[in-house]
Design an enzyme around this catalytic site. Structure first.
Site, PDB file in Angstrom:
ATOM      1  N   SER A  45       0.834  -1.216   0.000  1.00 43.13           N
ATOM      2  CA  SER A  45       0.000   0.000   0.000  1.00 43.13           C
ATOM      3  C   SER A  45       0.865   1.260   0.000  1.00 43.13           C
ATOM      4  CB  SER A  45      -0.924  -0.009   1.216  1.00 43.13           C
ATOM      5  OG  SER A  45      -0.180  -0.213   2.405  1.00 43.13           O
ATOM      6  N   ASN A  56      -1.811  -3.231  13.392  1.00 46.17           N
ATOM      7  CA  ASN A  56      -3.277  -3.108  13.379  1.00 46.17           C
ATOM      8  C   ASN A  56      -3.773  -1.870  14.121  1.00 46.17           C
ATOM      9  OD1 ASN A  56      -2.992  -5.513  12.135  1.00 46.17           O
ATOM     10  ND2 ASN A  56      -3.993  -6.770  13.702  1.00 46.17           N
ATOM     11  N   THR A  73     -40.917  25.010  -8.865  1.00 50.96           N
ATOM     12  CA  THR A  73     -41.076  23.602  -8.486  1.00 50.96           C
ATOM     13  C   THR A  73     -41.181  22.871  -9.814  1.00 50.96           C
ATOM     14  OG1 THR A  73     -43.480  23.748  -8.426  1.00 50.96           O
ATOM     15  CG2 THR A  73     -42.343  24.136  -6.340  1.00 50.96           C
ATOM     16  N   HIS A  74     -40.673  21.677  -9.872  1.00 44.38           N
ATOM     17  CA  HIS A  74     -40.647  20.915 -11.142  1.00 44.38           C
ATOM     18  C   HIS A  74     -39.933  21.692 -12.243  1.00 44.38           C
ATOM     19  CE1 HIS A  74     -43.745  18.422  -9.173  1.00 44.38           C
ATOM     20  NE2 HIS A  74     -44.234  19.586  -8.784  1.00 44.38           N
ATOM     21  N   SER A 128     -14.859  25.956 -26.370  1.00 38.04           N
ATOM     22  CA  SER A 128     -15.031  24.708 -27.098  1.00 38.04           C
ATOM     23  C   SER A 128     -13.943  24.635 -28.158  1.00 38.04           C
ATOM     24  CB  SER A 128     -16.409  24.689 -27.743  1.00 38.04           C
ATOM     25  OG  SER A 128     -16.396  23.879 -28.903  1.00 38.04           O
ATOM     26  N   LYS A 186     -18.452  29.541 -27.579  1.00 38.67           N
ATOM     27  CA  LYS A 186     -18.856  28.864 -26.349  1.00 38.67           C
ATOM     28  C   LYS A 186     -18.076  29.275 -25.114  1.00 38.67           C
ATOM     29  CE  LYS A 186     -21.083  25.141 -26.493  1.00 38.67           C
ATOM     30  NZ  LYS A 186     -22.402  24.890 -25.965  1.00 38.67           N
ATOM     31  N   ASN A 190     -18.332  27.396 -21.735  1.00 38.99           N
ATOM     32  CA  ASN A 190     -19.005  26.282 -21.071  1.00 38.99           C
ATOM     33  C   ASN A 190     -18.749  26.267 -19.563  1.00 38.99           C
ATOM     34  OD1 ASN A 190     -19.962  25.308 -23.545  1.00 38.99           O
ATOM     35  ND2 ASN A 190     -18.019  24.245 -23.920  1.00 38.99           N
ATOM     36  N   GLU A 196     -19.787  21.692 -13.975  1.00 40.52           N
ATOM     37  CA  GLU A 196     -20.090  20.321 -14.424  1.00 40.52           C
ATOM     38  C   GLU A 196     -19.188  19.307 -13.730  1.00 40.52           C
ATOM     39  OE1 GLU A 196     -21.839  21.222 -18.891  1.00 40.52           O
ATOM     40  OE2 GLU A 196     -19.698  20.944 -18.618  1.00 40.52           O
TER      41      GLU A 196
HETATM   42  N1  ARG Z   1      -1.015  -1.653   5.651  1.00 40.12           N
HETATM   43  C1  ARG Z   1      -1.908  -2.309   6.561  1.00 40.12           C
HETATM   44  C2  ARG Z   1      -3.268  -1.660   6.469  1.00 40.12           C
HETATM   45  O1  ARG Z   1      -3.341  -0.615   5.941  1.00 40.12           O
HETATM   46  C3  ARG Z   1      -1.397  -2.168   7.938  1.00 40.12           C
HETATM   47  C4  ARG Z   1      -1.881  -3.211   8.877  1.00 40.12           C
HETATM   48  C5  ARG Z   1      -1.264  -4.495   8.579  1.00 40.12           C
HETATM   49  N2  ARG Z   1      -1.619  -5.487   9.556  1.00 40.12           N
HETATM   50  C6  ARG Z   1      -1.486  -6.795   9.328  1.00 40.12           C
HETATM   51  N3  ARG Z   1      -1.889  -7.585  10.259  1.00 40.12           N
HETATM   52  N4  ARG Z   1      -1.008  -7.253   8.177  1.00 40.12           N
HETATM   53  O2  ARG Z   1      -4.244  -2.181   6.916  1.00 40.12           O
END
Ligand code: ARG
Length: 436
Positions: A9, A94, A139-140, A261, A267, A269, A274
């Site tokens: 991650s 965790n 309304t509407h 545009s 234009k 826009n 949007e």
């Molecule tokens: N990168 C993990 C997450 O975002 C961190 C926690 C990882 N914990 C584990 N037991 N593998 O959740």
């Protein structure tokens, strides 16, 4: 694909680097204070963490581990040697990841609330500047009754005010210190969780270690608050888009907030509006995404939960941009009061006023409503408007009509009559402006 990459991650949770370091510093201080590790080791660890933060902020290091938490620990080990391994006593990734997320989100909620305040203040500014401008209320999307533009416009201020309250309420659930839950069962070490909470500015600690590491409610709640806010901004954007069309011509957007545009040179826009409307889609998506990730998870931590981050970060960035663009657009918009007023001529906008006229002459409202319906049909058939009916014609529909009915056909008077609390008269609107 590289297998490591699948579980990693780091590409996005690097956003949490600063908060992870703050969390680790507080945790290390606590370990030393509770005599779980020696003061001298704590000092080395904290100095190491501070140097990592400094180098990270000046762009000198790039983290490449599985996630930000392991990357920082690896970097610390490079700088301080084996003592780095003591930092992870009495905690787990965790609870660590939750600490970083909660710290991050507390900061972001404060920024979002400031941006909401800014949006409310520009809405009020525009309303104040055009306080007595009259427009057709719809309304509407059909002409319904004349209303003050300021009244209509301030509605968005009220929506945002509720959003503001919702974010501040959500903040209470974010502001809970999770560390010390460890993997899920707590720890045998004599830690002091209140100390860590105080160090990091949390107002309380979480009560159950199992619940703590299993819980992503505070994120889902935040994503919902973003969804509702984005829905409001999207409706506002929609209104802006319609109003700036040639058919309406109620407003003119500043050049900054329009684009040309590639083929039609004339234009201008409303792309910014949007995109405010369009980005609402991904904000809803982020909410549904995390709700779905969580729906089948057994307690306690499961790696699925790592999928909480991209939706969170995306909603935070997107909603901040949407607020900035909306405020900028509102702040620079030009109101065409003549067009608004002349547009009241379309449709039988005084129909309710006329029904009320009869009602105040002691006719039941339902009967009055019926009669005015007939008058509207008569006018449509004979290509007439209320304005060019003679008193003889009025009286054909009810003997209660007198010459005073002509006084009813006045936009300003129609608006000014509606003095009920929250109504559209100037004094009522001034009142709500004050309250908002
Ligand atoms: N990168 C993990 C997450 O975002 C961190 C926690 C990882 N914990 C584990 N037991 N593998 O959740």
């Amino acid at each position: 694909m590289e297998l490591k990459k699948f579980v990693s991650s780091i590409d996005y949770d690097v956003k949490l680097a600063k908060y992870d370091i703050f969390g680790s510093i507080a945790h290390t201080k606590m370990l030393a204070k509770c005599k779980i590790i020696p003061q001298s080791d704590a000092k080395k660890i904290i100095n190491g963490l501070n140097s990592i933060l400094k180098d990270f902020e000046s762009g000198k290091i790039k983290f490449t581990g599985e996630d930000i938490h392991t990357s920082i620990e690896t970097e610390l080990k490079k700088r301080t040697g084996d003592v780095a391994g003591k930092m992870h006593t009495a905690r787990s990734r965790n609870d660590q990841v939750l600490l970083a997320e909660r710290l991050y989100l507390k900061d972001e909620i404060k920024i979002i609330v400031e941006k909401i305040d800014k949006a409310i203040s520009v809405i009020k500014k525009v309303a104040r500047k055009n306080l007595s401008v009259i427009m057709p209320g719809f309304t509407h999307l059909q002409n319904a009754q004349p209303v003050l533009f300021s009244h209509w416009f301030l509605s968005y201020g009220w929506m945002l005010k509720r959003d503001r309250e919702r974010f501040l309420d959500c903040y209470k659930r974010v502001d809970v210190m999770p560390l010390g839950s460890a993997a899920f069962a707590g720890t045998e070490f004599p830690i002091n969780r209140d100390f860590v909470a105080k160090e990091l500015g949390f107002s309380k600690i979480s009560e159950s270690s199992v619940d703590t590491v299993s819980d992503r409610d505070f994120l889902i709640e935040f994503l919902f608050d973003c969804s509702l806010l984005s829905m409001h901004l999207s409706r506002f954007a929609e209104e802006i888009i319609i109003w700036s069309s040639q058919q309406f011509g109620f407003i003119k957007l500043s050049e900054q907030f329009t684009t040309g545009s590639s083929i039609m040179p004339q234009k201008k826009n409303p792309d910014f509006a949007e995109l405010v409307r369009g980005k609402t889609g991904r904000i809803y998506g982020n909410l549904v995404s995390l709700l779905t990730v969580m729906k089948g998870l057994p307690l306690s931590y499961n790696r699925d939960m790592q999928e909480d981050k991209e939706p969170l970060f995306d909603s935070v960035e997107t909603i901040k941009n949407m607020l900035d663009v909306s405020s900028g657009m509102i702040n620079t918009v030009k109101i065409n009061s003549e067009k608004m007023l002349s547009s009241c001529e379309n449709g039988f906008i005084f129909a309710t006023d006329i029904a009320d006229y009869l009602t105040s002459k002691r006719m039941p409202f339902r009967t009055a409503h019926n009669i005015v319906g007939k008058i509207v049909n008569y006018c449509s058939k004979n290509k007439k408007s209320f304005n060019n009916l003679s008193i003889v014609e009025w009286k054909k529909f009810s003997a209660k009509f007198e010459k005073s009915v002509f006084d009813v056909l006045d936009f300003r008077k129609s608006v000014e009559k509606r003095k009920s609390n929250g109504g559209t008269s100037l004094s009522s609107v001034k009142q709500q402006l004050k309250k908002l």
